[in-house]
Every structure is written in structure tokens, then in C-alpha cells.
Design an enzyme around this catalytic site. Structure first.
Site, short mmCIF file in Angstrom:
data_model
loop_
_atom_site.label_atom_id
_atom_site.label_comp_id
_atom_site.label_asym_id
_atom_site.label_seq_id
_atom_site.Cartn_x
_atom_site.Cartn_y
_atom_site.Cartn_z
CG ASP A 105 -13.31 -7.84 2.14
OD1 ASP A 105 -13.05 -7.05 3.08
OD2 ASP A 105 -13.83 -7.48 1.07
CG ASP B 91 -7.82 -5.21 1.74
OD1 ASP B 91 -8.83 -4.76 2.33
OD2 ASP B 91 -7.71 -5.23 0.50
CE1 TYR C 292 -3.25 -2.91 0.88
CE2 TYR C 292 -4.57 -0.92 1.10
CZ TYR C 292 -4.50 -2.29 0.94
OH TYR C 292 -5.65 -3.02 0.86
CG ASP D 96 -0.80 -20.65 -0.39
OD1 ASP D 96 -0.31 -20.53 0.76
OD2 ASP D 96 -0.23 -21.28 -1.30
CE LYS E 250 2.94 -18.00 -1.79
NZ LYS E 250 2.15 -19.25 -1.85
C1 IPM Z 1 -10.36 -1.79 3.87
C2 IPM Z 1 -10.58 -1.22 2.50
C3 IPM Z 1 -9.47 -0.23 2.18
C4 IPM Z 1 -8.15 -0.99 2.28
C5 IPM Z 1 -9.60 0.47 0.82
C6 IPM Z 1 -10.92 1.20 0.68
C7 IPM Z 1 -8.44 1.40 0.54
O1 IPM Z 1 -10.65 -2.24 1.56
O2 IPM Z 1 -10.30 -0.99 4.83
O3 IPM Z 1 -10.30 -3.00 3.99
O4 IPM Z 1 -7.75 -1.67 1.34
O5 IPM Z 1 -7.51 -0.87 3.33
MG MG Z 2 -10.74 -4.19 2.40
#
Ligand code: IPM
Ligand code: MG
Length: 354
Positions: free
Chosen positions: A249, A245, A140, A221, A189
């Protein structure tokens, strides 16, 4: 106690409003006063000021006890030049606030186990794991460039980590593991990446000062697969920025919906940023459909970590659990026989329960 409020884009404003309702209930119940101060960030900031992160916003966050944030971004700003995208505002704010430790708890309320895409047998007994994601380095924030080369272009996002950046987040993760079941998994990794090997080296050293914590290592993975296969093997997961990140999710789906996952971003002081893990969901914005629970639970984390109001934090979390057990559901976690409610009604119910 000043709280900067960044509603942001898409569903941001409507979900943040529900969290503020919850905080108003906390004010009444605990006889305290919060001063909410609005600030712009993301697409709405670009529209109003030309930049995704106005200086006044950073100043407001810095002079507050904490920042509560909705979500930023949307198709309207997808063609913005690099550095002027809504997401750059978010990354810039995280950097400016020095919040390197991103805590993302994935908690499954047992009543929601049928709302998850996973088999109930996999989720049996509920679920409670925590991802500790490094937030200020890695791909990032590493060197970025796009250059013309013969016959096309070449783009670079370098993954960069210093031992200092790894050590400070590792210490946070070990401390957190100590307050839970003393189990920590470093996800990396290391079979391919130099940065991951440095992570292992530094984390192993920090482990020497934390011998009471059981540390294990897992390739990312495999971790992605194990989260679905047998999520109960994890308690605290420590990982770098991009892996965190992605895995957060994924972990959210264990809880039934991405709309259930809160987060806290902390640095060396108590001034944190609190936001749901999900995005701005422009497709459902303004329709009273969004699940406000991740944002309300983020407000609970704000009470816990920045305002040191543990009782109030637990009260908010219990109120959420209570409303779920009473059968109220937003559309993302709806099942047959339950009571479908919109964003505002869910916020009202939780606020009243508090
Ligand atoms: C998160 C989001 C952010 C990230 C984006 C919106 C930049 O996906 O907070 O998980 O990747 O950190
Ligand atoms: Mg995210």
C-alpha cells in the site's frame, strides 16, 4: 481458455468490467477466445449463499486457467462473526489455490509523477519496483484465538513460518530478480522476531545457489522510511505476508495512486489469481469514479503468467501507458490541465487503444 471472474463487492464489479473489456480487445487482436465464468466471493457471496467462499467458486477457479478478481468487503459485513467475513473468503481462496507468491509491481508512469504525493525530485526517472509478498502463512494463517482472562480478554494472532514456506517464496524472488536488475532486498524484523531470523537463515542458504543476485537485508521500519526517502534503491523486495501487505500500500503511493497497483498470486502451477492491490472502496462504489487501471494491469499479468501470452500482456500495458500519455485521468490521479474521465470511459479508451 476459461477465466473465472469474481467481481466481488464495492467497486469490484465496475473495475472488473473494464478489465474484461480489455480482454475482449485482446481476443479480437490475437484471434483467441476466453470463456468467462462468473463466481461469487466475499460479501455478495455471504448475502446469496450464507458463506464468503462457496465451494462452487473454488471448483470454478481450480478448473480455470486463471481467476480475475475485483475486491471484497465493506461496512455492511463488518459485524459478521469471525470466519464468515468477506476477507475470509479471499484468504480461503488463496489457500485453496495454493498461491503463495504474491507479485506486486509498483510502476510509476513518468507522466504521473506529479500525481504522487512525493516530490518530483524523489521520483525522477520513473520507478519500477516489485514486491514479492509471501501470501499463505505468517500472522494471516497462524494460530488465532480470543480467550477470556481475568478482567478482560486476550487475543492472539501467531506469526508462524516454516523453512519450507520461506524457501519456496525465496526461490521465486531470486528467479524474478534474475529477470530484472539482479538486486534483491529481504525486508524483515530480524532484530526482534524469531520468524524473521529464520527468514534470514533460509534466504541466505537459497542465496548460495543464486550467487549472481545481489542480496541485502533491511528492517521493515527502515524499509518503510527508505521507500519514501529513496525508492530507487530497491528493485525486488522479498517479504513476509503482513509486511508485504503494508509495504505494498505504501509503494502504491509512489505510483500516484493505490488505483494503479496490480497483483498476481501464483503457486507451483500456472493457475493464478489476479487482483488489484486496493480494496473495495465502498464510499465510491457505483459512482463511475474508481480507477480501473490496477485491475486492467492485473489482467495483463494474467495474460503473462497464466496464459503465457507475453505479447498480449505488453500490448495491454502499452495501451494503458498510451492513454495516460494522452492525458486521460480518473479522479484519483487527476491534475490540472488533464482530461477527467470516469471508470467506464477509462475502460473504453484502453480497450480501443489495444
Ligand atoms: C490485500 C488486502 C487483503 C490482504 C485483505 C482484503 C484481506 O489488503 O490484498 O492487500 O490483507 O491480503
Ligand atoms: Mg492490503
Amino acid at each position: 481458455m476459461k477465466i473465472t471472474v469474481i467481481r466481488g463487492d464495492g467497486i469490484g464489479p465496475e473495475i472488473v468490467d473494464q478489465a474484461i473489456k480489455a480482454l475482449h480487445s485482446v481476443e479480437k487482436k490475437y484471434n483467441c477466445k476466453f470463456e468467462f465464468s462468473d463466481a461469487l466471493m466475499g460479501g455478495c457471496a455471504i448475502d446469496e449463499t450464507g458463506v464468503p467462499l462457496p465451494e462452487e467458486t473454488v471448483a470454478s477457479c481450480k478448473s480455470s486457467a486463471a481467476t480475475l478478481l475485483g475486491a471484497v468487503g465493506g461496512p455492511k459485513w463488518d459485524n459478521q462473526p469471525a470466519n464468515l467475513r468477506p476477507e475470509d473468503g479471499l484468504l480461503g481462496l488463496r489457500k485453496a489455490m495454493g498461491v503463495y507468491a504474491n507479485l506486486r509491481p509498483a510502476t510509476l508512469f513518468e507522466e504521473l509523477s506529479a500525481a504522487s504525493n512525493l516530490k518530483e525530485s524523489v521520483l525522477k526517472g520513473g520507478l519500477d519496483l516489485l514486491i514479492v509478498r509471501e501470501l499463505l502463512s505468517g500472522a494471516y494463517f497462524g494460530k488465532k484465538e480470543v480467550v477470556e482472562i481475568e478482567g478482560g480478554k486476550k487475543a492472539t494472532d501467531a506469526i508462524e513460518y516454516t523453512s519450507h514456506e520461506i524457501e519456496r517464496i525465496a526461490r521465486v524472488a531470486f528467479d524474478i530478480a534474475r529477470g530484472r536488475s539482479r538486486k534483491l532486498t529481504l525486508v524483515d524484523k530480524a532484530n526482534v522476531l524469531y520468524t524473521s531470523r529464520l527468514w534470514r537463515e533460509v534466504v541466505a542458504k537459497v542465496a548460495e545457489d543464486n550467487k549472481d543476485i545481489k542480496l541485502n537485508y533491511m528492517y521493515v521500519d527502515n524499509a518503510a522510511m527508505q521507500l519514501i526517502n529513496d525508492p530507487h534503491q530497491f528493485d525486488v523486495i522479498l517479504t513476509e505476508n503482513m509486511f508485504g501487505d503494508i509495504l505494498s500500500d505504501e509503494a502504491s503511493m509512489l505510483t500516484g495512486s493505490l488505483g494503479m497497483l496490480p497483483s498476481a498470486s501464483l503457486g507451483d502451477n500456472s493457475v493464478g489469481i489476479y487482483e488489484p492491490c486496493h480494496g473495495s472502496a465502498p464510499d465510491i462504489a457505483g459512482q463511475d469514479k474508481a480507477n480501473p487501471i490496477a485491475t486492467i494491469m492485473s489482467a495483463a499479468m494474467l495474460l503473462r503468467y497464466s496464459l503465457k501470452m507475453e505479447d498480449a500482456a505488453e500490448c495491454v500495458e502499452k495501451a494503458v501507458a498510451k492513454i495516460i500519455s494522452k492525458g486521460y485521468r480518473t479522479v484519483d490521479i487527476m491534475e490540472e490541465g488533464k482530461l477527467l474521465v470516469g471508470t467506464k470511459a477509462m475502460g473504453d479508451l484502453i480497450a480501443a487503444e489495444i
